[in-house]
Design a protein around this motif. Structure first.
Motif, PDB file in Angstrom:
ATOM      1  N   VAL A  62       8.172  49.129  40.010  1.00 49.81           N
ATOM      2  CA  VAL A  62       8.653  48.369  41.153  1.00 49.81           C
ATOM      3  C   VAL A  62       8.448  49.257  42.375  1.00 49.81           C
ATOM      4  CG1 VAL A  62      10.646  47.249  42.222  1.00 49.81           C
ATOM      5  CG2 VAL A  62      10.357  47.192  39.725  1.00 49.81           C
TER       6      VAL A  62
ATOM      7  N   TYR B   2       9.066  49.432  46.294  1.00 47.70           N
ATOM      8  CA  TYR B   2       9.775  48.868  47.437  1.00 47.70           C
ATOM      9  C   TYR B   2       9.065  49.320  48.711  1.00 47.70           C
ATOM     10  CZ  TYR B   2      13.572  48.507  44.028  1.00 47.70           C
ATOM     11  OH  TYR B   2      14.330  48.235  42.916  1.00 47.70           O
TER      12      TYR B   2
ATOM     13  N   GLN C 127      20.446  48.190  42.132  1.00 49.59           N
ATOM     14  CA  GLN C 127      19.111  48.338  41.578  1.00 49.59           C
ATOM     15  C   GLN C 127      19.068  49.365  40.461  1.00 49.59           C
ATOM     16  OE1 GLN C 127      15.913  46.273  42.881  1.00 49.59           O
ATOM     17  NE2 GLN C 127      17.903  45.526  42.241  1.00 49.59           N
TER      18      GLN C 127
ATOM     19  N   VAL D 145      11.661  41.688  30.213  1.00 50.01           N
ATOM     20  CA  VAL D 145      11.763  41.003  31.509  1.00 50.01           C
ATOM     21  C   VAL D 145      12.329  39.593  31.390  1.00 50.01           C
ATOM     22  CG1 VAL D 145       9.965  42.410  32.594  1.00 50.01           C
ATOM     23  CG2 VAL D 145       9.350  40.218  31.543  1.00 50.01           C
TER      24      VAL D 145
ATOM     25  N   ALA E 146      17.518  41.760  32.990  1.00 53.52           N
ATOM     26  CA  ALA E 146      16.366  41.773  33.903  1.00 53.52           C
ATOM     27  C   ALA E 146      16.540  40.718  34.984  1.00 53.52           C
ATOM     28  CB  ALA E 146      15.071  41.552  33.132  1.00 53.52           C
TER      29      ALA E 146
ATOM     30  N   PHE F  51      16.244  41.448  38.935  1.00 50.09           N
ATOM     31  CA  PHE F  51      15.284  40.783  39.810  1.00 50.09           C
ATOM     32  C   PHE F  51      15.962  39.941  40.889  1.00 50.09           C
ATOM     33  CE2 PHE F  51      12.404  41.515  36.102  1.00 50.09           C
ATOM     34  CZ  PHE F  51      11.546  42.391  36.758  1.00 50.09           C
ATOM     35  N   GLU F  52      17.132  39.394  40.590  1.00 45.24           N
ATOM     36  CA  GLU F  52      17.872  38.641  41.605  1.00 45.24           C
ATOM     37  C   GLU F  52      18.289  39.577  42.735  1.00 45.24           C
ATOM     38  OE1 GLU F  52      20.974  37.326  43.959  1.00 45.24           O
ATOM     39  OE2 GLU F  52      21.456  38.727  42.350  1.00 45.24           O
TER      40      GLU F  52
ATOM     41  N   LEU G 104      16.928  42.431  43.418  1.00 50.15           N
ATOM     42  CA  LEU G 104      15.674  42.901  44.026  1.00 50.15           C
ATOM     43  C   LEU G 104      15.234  41.960  45.143  1.00 50.15           C
ATOM     44  CD1 LEU G 104      13.018  44.822  43.463  1.00 50.15           C
ATOM     45  CD2 LEU G 104      12.197  42.745  42.419  1.00 50.15           C
ATOM     46  N   GLY G 105      15.335  40.665  44.901  1.00 49.55           N
ATOM     47  CA  GLY G 105      14.952  39.687  45.917  1.00 49.55           C
ATOM     48  C   GLY G 105      15.783  39.782  47.178  1.00 49.55           C
TER      49      GLY G 105
ATOM     50  N   ILE H  51       5.449  44.517  42.127  1.00 48.50           N
ATOM     51  CA  ILE H  51       5.807  44.819  40.743  1.00 48.50           C
ATOM     52  C   ILE H  51       4.527  44.833  39.925  1.00 48.50           C
ATOM     53  CG2 ILE H  51       7.138  44.109  38.734  1.00 48.50           C
ATOM     54  CD1 ILE H  51       8.992  42.626  40.737  1.00 48.50           C
TER      55      ILE H  51
END
Length: 106
Positions: A8, A10, A27, A74, A79, A83-84, A86-87, A96
């Motif tokens: 990942v 950023y 995270q 994933v 996961a 990812f939620e 992360l958004g 990613i």
């Protein structure tokens, strides 16, 4: 079969202070909970020599025994939570990658 790595990347957040205040809990801790990992790494990208930001800001690498294990990981609720978050946190963008580790750490 060799290890598979999920990376990942950023990009620079619009508000680095806000990102940093949420990064560890939302995270790092969430990434550690994703099942099946054989290794975990997190890193912060150095700025350029002139002090200006590099194109990337931070990275997380999750290592799995093989591609199939990474694909299963994933799809887990853990996961999904990662990812939620992360958004919400990656205000500057995020990439990613899933890659085949050709030369593993010795």
């Amino acid at each position: 079969m060799s290890e598979t790595k999920i990376t990942v990347i950023y990009d620079n957040p619009t508000d680095p202070s806000a990102f940093e205040s949420a990064y560890e809990a939302e995270q790092l801790e969430a990434a550690r909970k994703i099942p099946g990992q054989v290794r975990f790494e997190a890193s912060k990208v150095w700025p350029k020599e002139d002090g200006s930001p590099a194109p990337a800001y931070r990275m997380i690498d999750l290592y799995y025994p093989d591609y199939d294990a990474a694909c299963v990981a994933v799809t887990t609720p853990e996961a999904g939570a990662f990812f939620e978050a992360l958004g919400r946190l990656s205000t500057g963008g995020v990439r990613i990658l899933m890659s085949d580790v050709e030369v593993a750490q010795q």
